[in-house]
Design a protein around this motif. Structure first.
Motif, PDB file in Angstrom:
ATOM      1  N   VAL A 236       0.814  -1.218   0.000  1.00 57.48           N
ATOM      2  CA  VAL A 236       0.000   0.000   0.000  1.00 57.48           C
ATOM      3  C   VAL A 236       0.848   1.268   0.000  1.00 57.48           C
ATOM      4  CG1 VAL A 236      -2.017  -1.079   1.057  1.00 57.48           C
ATOM      5  CG2 VAL A 236      -0.230  -0.111   2.531  1.00 57.48           C
ATOM      6  N   ASP A 237       2.153   1.157   0.293  1.00 56.78           N
ATOM      7  CA  ASP A 237       3.002   2.349   0.228  1.00 56.78           C
ATOM      8  C   ASP A 237       3.613   2.544  -1.155  1.00 56.78           C
ATOM      9  OD1 ASP A 237       4.833   0.279   0.196  1.00 56.78           O
ATOM     10  OD2 ASP A 237       6.122   1.123   1.767  1.00 56.78           O
ATOM     11  N   LYS A 292      -5.095  10.930   1.555  1.00 60.02           N
ATOM     12  CA  LYS A 292      -5.098  10.263   2.865  1.00 60.02           C
ATOM     13  C   LYS A 292      -4.469   8.878   2.668  1.00 60.02           C
ATOM     14  CE  LYS A 292      -9.331  12.453   4.625  1.00 60.02           C
ATOM     15  NZ  LYS A 292     -10.718  12.189   5.095  1.00 60.02           N
ATOM     16  N   ASP A 293      -3.148   8.833   2.738  1.00 66.95           N
ATOM     17  CA  ASP A 293      -2.474   7.591   2.378  1.00 66.95           C
ATOM     18  C   ASP A 293      -2.776   6.450   3.345  1.00 66.95           C
ATOM     19  OD1 ASP A 293      -0.968   9.207   4.167  1.00 66.95           O
ATOM     20  OD2 ASP A 293       0.800   7.979   3.823  1.00 66.95           O
ATOM     21  N   GLN A 294      -3.184   6.768   4.578  1.00 67.44           N
ATOM     22  CA  GLN A 294      -3.537   5.708   5.517  1.00 67.44           C
ATOM     23  C   GLN A 294      -4.851   5.024   5.138  1.00 67.44           C
ATOM     24  OE1 GLN A 294      -1.459   4.591   8.004  1.00 67.44           O
ATOM     25  NE2 GLN A 294      -0.081   5.983   6.925  1.00 67.44           N
ATOM     26  N   GLU A 295      -5.608   5.627   4.214  1.00 73.75           N
ATOM     27  CA  GLU A 295      -6.864   5.022   3.751  1.00 73.75           C
ATOM     28  C   GLU A 295      -6.653   4.105   2.555  1.00 73.75           C
ATOM     29  OE1 GLU A 295      -9.738   5.257   5.331  1.00 73.75           O
ATOM     30  OE2 GLU A 295      -8.746   6.504   6.853  1.00 73.75           O
ATOM     31  N   ILE A 296      -5.420   4.033   2.057  1.00 71.95           N
ATOM     32  CA  ILE A 296      -5.144   3.124   0.945  1.00 71.95           C
ATOM     33  C   ILE A 296      -5.133   1.690   1.479  1.00 71.95           C
ATOM     34  CG2 ILE A 296      -3.491   2.417  -0.820  1.00 71.95           C
ATOM     35  CD1 ILE A 296      -2.508   5.308  -0.928  1.00 71.95           C
ATOM     36  N   ALA A 297      -6.105   0.906   1.034  1.00 67.31           N
ATOM     37  CA  ALA A 297      -6.216  -0.491   1.485  1.00 67.31           C
ATOM     38  C   ALA A 297      -5.697  -1.469   0.450  1.00 67.31           C
ATOM     39  CB  ALA A 297      -7.672  -0.817   1.821  1.00 67.31           C
ATOM     40  N   GLU A 298      -5.721  -1.077  -0.836  1.00 63.74           N
ATOM     41  CA  GLU A 298      -5.232  -1.931  -1.912  1.00 63.74           C
ATOM     42  C   GLU A 298      -4.495  -1.077  -2.928  1.00 63.74           C
ATOM     43  OE1 GLU A 298      -7.840  -4.829  -3.810  1.00 63.74           O
ATOM     44  OE2 GLU A 298      -9.360  -4.402  -2.298  1.00 63.74           O
ATOM     45  N   ALA A 299      -3.427  -1.637  -3.473  1.00 62.92           N
ATOM     46  CA  ALA A 299      -2.704  -0.978  -4.561  1.00 62.92           C
ATOM     47  C   ALA A 299      -2.316  -2.042  -5.588  1.00 62.92           C
ATOM     48  CB  ALA A 299      -1.463  -0.260  -4.034  1.00 62.92           C
ATOM     49  N   TRP A 300      -2.440  -1.685  -6.869  1.00 63.28           N
ATOM     50  CA  TRP A 300      -2.217  -2.647  -7.943  1.00 63.28           C
ATOM     51  C   TRP A 300      -1.423  -2.002  -9.072  1.00 63.28           C
ATOM     52  CZ3 TRP A 300      -4.413  -7.678  -8.094  1.00 63.28           C
ATOM     53  CH2 TRP A 300      -5.315  -7.969  -7.054  1.00 63.28           C
ATOM     54  N   ILE A 301      -0.543  -2.771  -9.667  1.00 63.65           N
ATOM     55  CA  ILE A 301       0.029  -2.424 -10.958  1.00 63.65           C
ATOM     56  C   ILE A 301      -0.842  -3.121 -12.003  1.00 63.65           C
ATOM     57  CG2 ILE A 301       1.979  -2.691 -12.515  1.00 63.65           C
ATOM     58  CD1 ILE A 301       2.365  -0.577 -10.343  1.00 63.65           C
ATOM     59  N   VAL A 302      -1.398  -2.337 -12.929  1.00 61.37           N
ATOM     60  CA  VAL A 302      -2.374  -2.845 -13.898  1.00 61.37           C
ATOM     61  C   VAL A 302      -1.830  -2.618 -15.305  1.00 61.37           C
ATOM     62  CG1 VAL A 302      -4.768  -2.716 -14.684  1.00 61.37           C
ATOM     63  CG2 VAL A 302      -4.218  -2.259 -12.276  1.00 61.37           C
ATOM     64  N   ARG A 303      -1.950  -3.645 -16.136  1.00 60.61           N
ATOM     65  CA  ARG A 303      -1.418  -3.578 -17.491  1.00 60.61           C
ATOM     66  C   ARG A 303      -2.556  -3.750 -18.495  1.00 60.61           C
ATOM     67  NH1 ARG A 303       0.990  -7.084 -14.194  1.00 60.61           N
ATOM     68  NH2 ARG A 303       3.023  -6.494 -13.305  1.00 60.61           N
ATOM     69  N   LYS A 304      -2.753  -2.737 -19.326  1.00 57.60           N
ATOM     70  CA  LYS A 304      -3.841  -2.757 -20.304  1.00 57.60           C
ATOM     71  C   LYS A 304      -3.242  -2.771 -21.716  1.00 57.60           C
ATOM     72  CE  LYS A 304      -6.929  -0.077 -17.268  1.00 57.60           C
ATOM     73  NZ  LYS A 304      -5.982   0.528 -16.295  1.00 57.60           N
ATOM     74  N   PRO A 305      -3.456  -3.847 -22.473  1.00 61.59           N
ATOM     75  CA  PRO A 305      -2.969  -3.886 -23.856  1.00 61.59           C
ATOM     76  C   PRO A 305      -3.697  -2.841 -24.706  1.00 61.59           C
ATOM     77  CG  PRO A 305      -3.539  -6.096 -23.057  1.00 61.59           C
ATOM     78  CD  PRO A 305      -4.087  -5.115 -22.067  1.00 61.59           C
ATOM     79  N   THR A 306      -2.958  -2.169 -25.568  1.00 60.88           N
ATOM     80  CA  THR A 306      -3.550  -1.230 -26.524  1.00 60.88           C
ATOM     81  C   THR A 306      -2.820  -1.384 -27.850  1.00 60.88           C
ATOM     82  OG1 THR A 306      -2.072   0.677 -26.263  1.00 60.88           O
ATOM     83  CG2 THR A 306      -3.795   0.396 -24.583  1.00 60.88           C
TER      84      THR A 306
END
Length: 355
Positions: A236-237, A292-306
């Protein structure tokens, strides 16, 4: 406090709001609304006939007139992120359901179906009166605000207010409760193979929302079902690390913050990243971001083909699965994403379990 005010008596609400401000002079109106058990829009409406003027009309037509104001400060926020940009409206286009402002300084995606209330507001400050246009959805939640600066055209602002003033200036608006969040489908009900195949076949990042609708999946559910080659959970950081890296290296980034009525975008390098009093901030000339970084519960690296290659994003969500913000490397259609951004994004991916 948190006691809901009797909305049948707007005078009572106005009195309670004034009392609250006297007792809490530094409180922000959004936080005060929560404490009083009403919406921000309802508090603004209590000043109609005094320091607020209710507006009405075609918001698309109003949007087209905003370039006349010259330099302004625009603010779009959700519960956990505030995005502030200084610049001029330009390259404004309007369709029946949405509007676009495609400009490096002020870059917006507007959804008029969630613009229900508008006000011209005058606030007294230690530096004199502060003028703004403020827009709210049907729940009374802010979707977008436009503030004049010392370099704005106040005459054009006054003209715009006269053109869009409402006949209804009672200090009360009728709001509705937000619809209950849609229940997420069971993973077992989703054709995961087909979902992943359709994701892999994307030609444009804008296809992603259609993909979610087609398979009737929530955004965080989609990331969970995508497979590691398309979406990877990160600590989350990760957002803080990405911001600091971009500031240190001069990497040009894009930061999207949105709500039901507006998405606001910053494009460019950042310089000053500061943590203070529960907020992670970017404090640069012309661009402020507060998270409000303490409210970040999930973080993702997302890859979208284009058709231009894979587009990589860092996406962060709160505990309810609500999007806080999206971060990309700077890119334009027809151009591959910056390799420096791809490298940074992939460096954030961790094999460790993410809580």
């Amino acid at each position: 406090m948190n006691e809901h005010v009797d909305l049948s008596t707007p005078t009572q609400l106005a009195q309670q709001w004034q009392t609250f401000k006297r007792e809490n002079p530094n409180v922000r109106i959004r936080n005060a609304a929560t404490e009083l058990g009403v919406s921000e829009g309802e508090l603004v409406a209590t000043s109609c006939g005094d320091s607020a003027i209710r507006l009405q009309g075609d918001w698309g037509k109003l949007l087209k007139k905003l370039p006349k104001l010259g330099e302004v400060l625009v603010i779009t926020r959700n519960d956990n992120a505030v995005h502030e940009k200084v610049g001029k409206f330009a390259k404004v286009s309007v369709q029946p359901s949405h509007g676009l402002v495609v400009n490096r300084e002020i870059d917006l995606r507007i959804f008029f179906g969630n613009w229900h209330f508008g006000f011209a507001v005058t606030e007294e400050t230690k530096n004199g009166p502060r003028y703004s246009l403020q827009f709210f959805d049907l729940t009374g939640t802010s979707v977008h605000k436009v503030y004049l600066t010392d370099n704005s055209n106040k005459e054009e602002y006054d003209t715009l207010v006269r053109q869009f003033i409402s006949d209804e200036q009672q200090p009360l608006i009728t709001t509705s409760k937000a619809p209950a969040p849609k229940t997420e489908r069971a993973d077992s009900d989703v054709d995961i193979d087909a979902f992943q195949a359709h994701w892999q076949a994307m030609q444009d990042t804008h296809d992603f929302m259609g993909l979610l609708r087609e398979f009737d999946v929530a955004r965080t559910q989609a990331l969970r079902l995508a497979g590691d080659d398309l979406a990877s959970p990160v600590p989350v950081d990760a957002f803080e690390k990405a911001l600091k890296n971009a500031a240190e290296t001069g990497l040009s980034i894009m930061v999207f913050v949105g709500n039901r009525g507006c998405i606001q975008i910053h494009t460019g390098p950042i310089k000053r990243v500061v943590k203070a009093q529960g907020w992670l901030n970017v404090l640069d000339p012309g661009f402020d971001l507060h998270v409000k970084d303490q409210e970040i519960a999930e973080a993702w690296i997302v890859r979208k083909p284009t058709r231009d290659g894979v587009v990589t994003s860092l996406e962060v969500f709160d505990a309810d699965g609500q999007e806080i913000l999206l971060m990309f490397g700077e890119r334009k259609p027809g151009v591959k994403e910056l390799p420096e951004w791809s490298k940074l994004a992939e460096s954030l991916v961790s094999s460790e379990a993410v809580s």
